[in-house]
Design an enzyme around this catalytic site. Structure first.
Site: not given
Ligand code: COA
Ligand code: ZN
Length: 328
Positions: A19-20, A212, A214, A245, A254
């Site tokens: 994942r990370d 955790h 880094h 990230c 990490n």
């Molecule tokens: N899995 C799959 N798709 C997802 C989802 C999830 N958990 N959450 C949201 N989506 C999709 C929605 O269905 C939507 O799709 P569409 O545009 O095709 O309709 C789109 O993503 C936007 O959804 P929204 O709720 O408006 O999300 P956002 O654009 O505001 O983003 C997060 C919010 C949290 C979903 C996004 O920022 C994210 O996934 N961040 C993770 C970052 C990460 O992993 N960082 C590293 C780890 S620390």
């Molecule tokens: Zn990390």
């Protein structure tokens, strides 16, 4: 037993490379290679593997196949298969994919939460409360990873009280089994780690605390040792020292799993991990990723992987001996 190996405390290693480690890789690692990677890690003795993230595929394209990876892996008894979840949509996907644990994620810093998750911390909290309810209803364990718990690359120091308050909410109101304090960009330092670890362990002795780190500023192993001295027994680490990230400026790898296992086993801790098996997989990482990894152990070998003496060693030794016999 040698006197400097007096400690036999069990330390649990959580492997987060799938994942990370992979989340910010530019080249997509094929699903079957990810599955083979997790299956190989399952045989090394690690206590937990963070297999994937159920996040937006647009936010983290490299992990867009999370569902297929969870479906394809072979689950070993005794290994906890966890997955990162930022919202209800992610929780539904992770539960459907039969993750053993949902690793809820939010940041202790407002700036990083907004940058990474596009929500305020309060919005994340409301969503994650619902996620915890869903998980408990489905009989799935809940852990929360609090990013930037030791500092934020945009805000600077994050107050320990802020980190403890978010921990309290997840432990006491969301009934999380565990909390992971994440040093997202390597800002933690040992005395800070000791204090926060000690405070957490005293306040919530029954909660699983994970650290955790880094290694962004070279303090990773020092922080692990400080946390152990303060009572911690669980650590996230990433094979090869890969990871970071993509939404945290300046993030890098990490702490490296094989380096942590190597150091802790030398000191007499029991990690339960087969270091040779871990190293064998780590050596394959450059082939999988298309670039080198930061692993010092892959570069330098283990402490007692010895080197041959120089080719003219016998002649040097003979001359030295002649000199000493000649002078006596
Ligand atoms: N899995 C799959 N798709 C997802 C989802 C999830 N958990 N959450 C949201 N989506 C999709 C929605 O269905 C939507 O799709 P569409 O545009 O095709 O309709 C789109 O993503 C936007 O959804 P929204 O709720 O408006 O999300 P956002 O654009 O505001 O983003 C997060 C919010 C949290 C979903 C996004 O920022 C994210 O996934 N961040 C993770 C970052 C990460 O992993 N960082 C590293 C780890 S620390
Ligand atoms: Zn990390």
């Amino acid at each position: 037993m040698k006197s400097w190996q007096g400690n036999h405390r069990r330390i649990r290693l959580h492997e987060v490379a799938p994942r990370d480690g992979l989340q910010s890789e530019l080249a997509f690692v094929a699903t079957d290679r990810k599955i083979a990677f997790v299956d190989a890690l399952s045989l090394t003795g690690v206590a937990k593997i963070e297999v994937a993230a159920f996040v937006s595929p647009r936010a983290i394209p490299s992990l867009r196949d999370a569902d297929a990876v969870l479906a394809g892996i072979e689950r070993r008894p005794g290994v906890v298969y966890t997955a990162l979840v930022p919202n209800v949509r992610g929780a539904e996907r992770a539960i459907e994919a039969r993750a053993d644990e949902l690793n809820l994620v939010m940041s202790a810093s407002e700036s990083h939460n907004l940058s990474n998750l596009r929500m305020t911390r309060e919005q994340s909290w409301q969503g994650l409360l619902e996620v915890a309810r869903l998980a408990h209803g489905a009989g799935v364990a809940v852990n929360v990873s609090l990013s930037c718990a030791f500092g934020c690359p945009m805000e600077g120091d994050v107050a320990a009280d802020t980190v403890l308050e978010w921990s309290r909410r997840f432990v006491e109101e969301a009934h999380a089994r565990g909390v992971t304090l994440c040093d997202t960009t390597g800002m933690a330092y040992p005395s800070q780690v000791a204090l926060l670890t000690q405070t957490f362990c005293t306040r919530w002795p029954a909660t699983e605390l994970t650290l955790h780190f880094h290694n962004t500023r070279g303090m990773g192993l020092a922080n692990v040792l400080a946390a152990i001295d303060a009572g911690a027994t669980r650590f996230d680490a990433s094979l090869g020292g890969i990871g970071g990230c993509p939404y945290a400026p300046g993030a890098s790898g990490n702490v490296c799993s094989e380096e942590i296992v190597h150091a802790l086993e030398l000191m007499g801790y029991d990690t339960g991990v087969d270091l040779d098996a871990l190293l064998a997989i780590s050596r394959q990482l450059p082939g999988m990723l298309g670039h080198d990894t930061p692993s010092q152990l892959v570069k330098s070998g283990q402490r007692l992987d010895l080197h041959p003496r120089p080719a003219d060693y016998d002649a040097i030794a003979r001359r030295a001996l002649e000199r000493s016999t000649g002078s006596s």
